[in-house]
Write an enzyme that holds these catalytic residues in place. Structure first.
Site, PDB file in Angstrom:
ATOM      1  CD  GLU A 148      40.557 -14.391  15.694  1.00 17.84           C
ATOM      2  OE1 GLU A 148      41.124 -14.620  14.617  1.00 17.84           O
ATOM      3  OE2 GLU A 148      40.083 -13.279  15.978  1.00 17.84           O
ATOM      4  CB  CYS A 166      42.372 -19.924   9.921  1.00 19.68           C
ATOM      5  SG  CYS A 166      43.546 -18.729  10.562  1.00 19.68           S
TER       6      CYS A 166
END
Lengths: 489, 491
Positions: free
Chosen positions: B222, B257
């Site tokens: 991720e 993110c």
């Protein structure tokens, strides 16, 4: 050579960027072209497989051509459904007004296939990659040269050359290809090379699917009915020697039986081999050849140890000139011998005897996880234990290899036998990125989402995120006070 | 007992090996496989959060000066939801899925069984240190695995709190927290895992994947990227601005993110947009944002220096239209907006991960898709604010990212029905909701055949007749099969 390769890859990437491979019409046309190729060139395919591996054309159809036709027809039938977006089920009051999953091609795919099913293992992934809208480079194995050149010379006549290329070559070419940047790499082969492929892929954060192998065991329970015994032995013998002479990742590598049942099994197997292949199997042309001298010698060497040789109860003869090894059965070779330590990948079948059949579970679990476990039994308890207490790519009861033809079942390994899966829709999925797309309206806004923060907003947010609508209502109506107090700031 | 001085032992390869061995023994003994075990662990995690919320908030405040509300909602509440969902759905997720079988394996029945993978390693990040550590753990537990969690050393207060709480509430023989930095992570990565999940940046991800390759361990990565926001005209500007602010500065002050990284809008609309930002930012954070308690600080001096480098680049610093203030002692940078920085500037070529928001202007909004795709990398998320249906459709068609949101930012993270993960440089694999369970499971195909109904066509000796029949069987048509059986079709 290297500059050419770089240029070819750039060409394909441009083609993909221009969006040529995305339209359903393009995918359909490519799949139809592939289907035509399989129809038009069937004889040549049989010939190439016979040249490379000595495969009988019926075996070639059963294991490769027929399967591919089935797969391409399925892809054509379900293409529209697979490539459609699917709505995501949202709760009644959600932050989002609409959400869906949109399948997207990954981009540029590298398919590296193996020599034992050179058509099947090249084209099955290709079907999935095309159906998913990708551009593809296929590198068939140089160890099956007739098939490799058939694909390299003929596919360009059928498929869109700008988007799908076949590049022939050995390890050096493979290495060069691996150094390019791909959006996915699909590899079928050995664990050793699989590690190398993944290491190279890591440099570009390229996702990979690794279809590897392992020692797939067949657990043969003491069956009482003679019909069942016949069928079980037939399926085991057919799976072992009849599919590329045991050179298959899902071949039965060895058999586990109870000591009391083993002599019956051996006798039944000998009879079955004679029924299927006659007294001189070499003459039947129904047993494939060993792929090359290197593997022939490797297999021959498995039998040189006297302790192993003494365990041969049937077969054992080899002919280097024709790369032929006779269907061979051994009983209880030493467990430390090479034949029991490495994946055999050939027509040698060790039978290992156990005190009771339940011991097979521990035997299997003490070894690396295989691609498949085969269990021939009618015992419900043993069946349940097999499924829940062992780990493998798949489990098949009362048959072998046939799971390859089932396109509703994921085909892939675990642990040393690899990761990722394909066949049927799983092939489409493996070359697809499922993009989450969420929409919100401008109307419903949760004003308490924004600072400046206070207790009241905190309570509201908690209830919203917890989908606690009643609590939310109470807070808004001023009937529920926040139990939170700031500690920190 | 007396007073014991706990000496922190060095965690090296040997220690890592021992940890893995202990967990593997627990796994092989079947401890993590039962529904009961999974349920009790998840219930214990909920209890852990209920009983320790102030401590968790305090640790996050220590590590990131994270506002309490962000901690309570984006870390704790979201994790609670994750646990609750798993508890509610787990039985259903664990059930084998029946698979249809076809002519080619007739007669047969089949199912797909979800097996735990075994012993998994979860390496988490510093920006949502609580959530990004335990959310994957929820999935791994639900799927029946043994787990090592390695939280980030850049958020040390949370890391050591996690170690303490996991030890107290969860089953230590199956779930362990290993604290540390590079040496400890390296020792862990040398071991053989059944899966590794890593949340963080691309550079370390390459190292993780290379280490995994040695053991043929599958990975979930991720990562991040530059998440663009396209802003069209003709929208509810106030709501749009607020939502962008919430996603940018409201999410750990841009250190997330999926935070909007930069904005693309038209030359004509930019002035309105900038004004709207100025207005709403002041409304949210006051006239002195450096003193606002509702903004996280920059995590450490390294990142502080990194962000200043982006901001103070010659061609960039002159483009500041709002903010730019900094407080080095407290590691704070004010919400800053820049207009039309050069394409080749540092700030436009790396993931910002901070409170700086460049606005790039173009002539027509339709040009934004090419601009996004020209970077050659796919971000974790991309956002579009518009009321134009055609633009929405083009956006979905042309922009590839982990996830897309129209008319909001970041909210897709909270929807468990959507897989959360990247593509290309933003990562591989996905999780949340059932996707977490699936990502930590092996989907094992199980095919049941009976001894009855054996098709002689499969076996040697091979004949043309058998070929005919097999063709028909694989072709799936009943007429074809009948014709073949009667010898009426071509060989």
């Amino acid at each position: 050579m290297e500059k050419d390769l770089g240029r070819e890859i750039t060409e394909i990437r441009e083609c993909y960027r221009n969006g040529n491979t995305k339209p359903i019409a393009w995918r359909r046309s490519q799949l139809q072209a592939l289907r035509s190729f399989l129809l038009d060139y069937e004889i040549q395919i049989f010939r190439a497989l016979n040249l490379d591996l000595g495969k009988h054309y019926v075996e070639a159809f059963r294991d490769e051509v027929g399967i591919l036709k089935k797969s391409v027809n399925l892809a054509l039938k379900d293409l529209k459904r697979w490539s459609a977006s699917t709505k995501a089920k949202l709760p009644a009051i959600a932050l989002l007004s609409y959400a869906e999953l949109v399948p997207e091609p990954l981009g540029l795919i590298l398919v590296i296939s193996s020599w034992n099913f050179p058509l099947g293992l090249s084209l099955e992934p290709l079907i999935g990659a095309i159906a998913a809208g990708n551009a593809v480079v296929l590198k068939p194995s140089e160890m099956s040269p007739a098939c490799s050149s058939l694909l390299a010379n003929t596919l360009p006549k059928y498929l869109d050359n700008q988007a799908i290329k076949v590049i022939e070559g050995g390890p050096a070419v493979g290495q060069q290809l691996l150094q390019q940047k791909w959006d996915k790499i699909f590899f079928t082969g050995s664990a050793k090379v699989g590690r190398m492929v993944m290491s190279e892929a890591a440099k570009n954060l390229t996702p990979v699917t690794l279809e590897l192998g392992g020692k797939c065991p067949a657990v043969l329970d003491s069956l009482s009915w003679s019909w069942d015994k016949e069928v079980a032995v037939k399926r085991i013998v057919g799976a072992k020697y009849g599919s590329c002479a045991g050179q298959a990742c899902i071949s039965i590598d060895y058999v586990l039986v109870e000591k009391s049942f083993s002599s019956t099994v051996v006798e039944l197997m000998k009879a079955m081999i004679r029924t299927m292949y006659g007294d001189n199997p070499k003459e039947s042309h129904s047993v494939a050849r060993i792929i090359n001298k290197h593997h022939f010698l490797r297999l021959k060497n498995l039998l040189t140890d006297q302790k192993v040789k003494d365990c041969i109860v049937y077969g054992g003869s080899t002919d280097e000139d024709s790369l032929y090894i006779e269907p061979t059965i051994l009983v209880d070779p030493p467990l430390e011998s090479a034949i029991m330590a490495e994946e055999i990948f050939g027509p040698l079948l060790p039978i290992i005897t156990l005190d009771k059949i339940e011991d097979s579970i521990e035997f299997i679990n003490s070894r690396p996880k295989p691609l498949a476990i085969y269990a021939f039994t009618k015992d419900e308890v043993l069946r349940k234990r097999m499924v829940s207490e062992t780990s493998s790519g798949s489990v098949v009861f009362n048959d072998a290899i046939i799971q390859f033809a089932a396109d509703t079942l994921p085909f892939g390994g675990i642990g040393e036998s690899g990761f990722g899966k394909y066949h049927g829709k799983f092939s489409f999925d493996t070359f697809t990125h499922y993009k989450a797309v969420a929409r919100r309206s401008f109307f419903t806004d949760f004003w308490y989402r924004f600072p400046p923060w206070n207790n009241h907003k905190l309570e509201l947010l908690e209830d919203t995120y917890g989908f606690d609508y009643f609590g939310l209502l109470l807070v808004i109506l001023g009937l529920k006070r926040s139990r939170k107090t700031f500690h920190v700031n | 007992m007396g007073s014991e001085v706990e000496k922190k032992a060095v965690f090296d390869t040997e220690s890592a090996k021992e940890v893995v061995k202990e967990l593997r023994d627990s796994f092989v003994a079947g401890k993590t496989k039962t529904y009961e075990w999974r349920r009790t662990q998840l219930a214990a995690m909920l209890k852990m959060m209920d009983e320790n919320e102030p401590q968790i908030v305090a640790a996050l405040s220590d590590d990131l000066s994270k506002p309490e509300l962000e901690s309570s909602i984006y870390e704790i509440a979201m994790l609670k939801n994750s646990c609750k969902l798993a508890l509610k759905e787990m039985k259903h997720w664990m059930m084998p899925e029946k698979a249809k079988t076809s002519m080619t394996t007739f007669p047969s029945s089949a199912e797909i069984v979800s097996d735990p993978l075994g012993v998994v390693l979860i390496i988490s990040a510093w920006n949502y240190p609580f959530l990004l550590s335990l959310d994957p753990v929820v999935g791994a537990i639900a799927a029946g695995n043994a787990i090592v969690l390695k939280p980030s050393e850049i958020s040390p207060a949370t890391a050591s709190l996690l170690a303490k709480l996991v030890k107290k509430y969860l089953d230590c023989s199956c779930i362990k927290v290993v604290e540390g930095a590079v040496p400890e992570t390296t020792a862990l990565l040398e071991q053989k895992w059944d899966k590794i999940m890593y949340t963080g940046n691309g550079r370390i991800a390459r190292i993780v994947m290379a280490a995994a390759a040695k053991h043929l361990t599958p990975v979930v990565l991720e990562l991040g990227g530059k998440c663009p926001v396209i802003v069209d005209s003709g929208i509810n500007l106030q709501v749009a601005t607020r939502r962008i602010i919430a996603g940018k500065w409201g999410c750990n002050n841009g250190q997330a993110c999926i935070s909007p990284d930069y904005i693309i809008t038209t030359k004509d609309y930019a002035p309105e947009l900038v004004d709207s930002f100025k207005c709403e930012l002041e409304r949210f954070y006051g006239k002195n944002p450096l003193e606002s308690k509702d903004l996280s600080r920059i995590v450490n001096s390294n990142h502080f220096a990194r962000l200043l480098k982006l901001l103070d680049e010659d061609t960039v610093s002159s483009k500041i239209v709002y903010g730019g203030e900094r407080d080095e002692t407290n590691l704070k940078i004010a919400p800053t907006i820049l207009l039309d920085v050069p394409k080749d500037s540092l700030i436009m070529n790396e993931e910002i991960f901070g409170p700086l928001l460049p606005i790039i202007t173009i002539d027509k909004v339709e040009g934004s898709f090419d601009l996004i795709n020209s970077s050659g990398t796919k971000p974790l998320a991309a956002y579009l604010f518009t009321n134009n249906k055609k633009l929405k459709e083009k956006f979905v068609e042309k922009v590839s990212a982990g996830g897309l949101v129209v008319n909001d930012t970041t909210v897709h993270l909270a929807e468990p029905a959507l897989p959360f993960g990247g593509v290309g440089d933003s990562g591989m694999g996905a999780y949340h909701g059932k996707f977490s369970f699936d990502t930590f499971s092996h989907k094992k195909a199980v095919l049941y055949r009976s001894f009855a109904g054996d098709a002689a066509v499969r076996y040697p000796p091979y004949t043309a007749g058998k070929l005919r029949l097999m063709r028909a069987l694989l072709g799936g048509s009943i007429m074809g099969i009948i014709r073949a059986l009667l010898g009426w079709s071509k060989p």
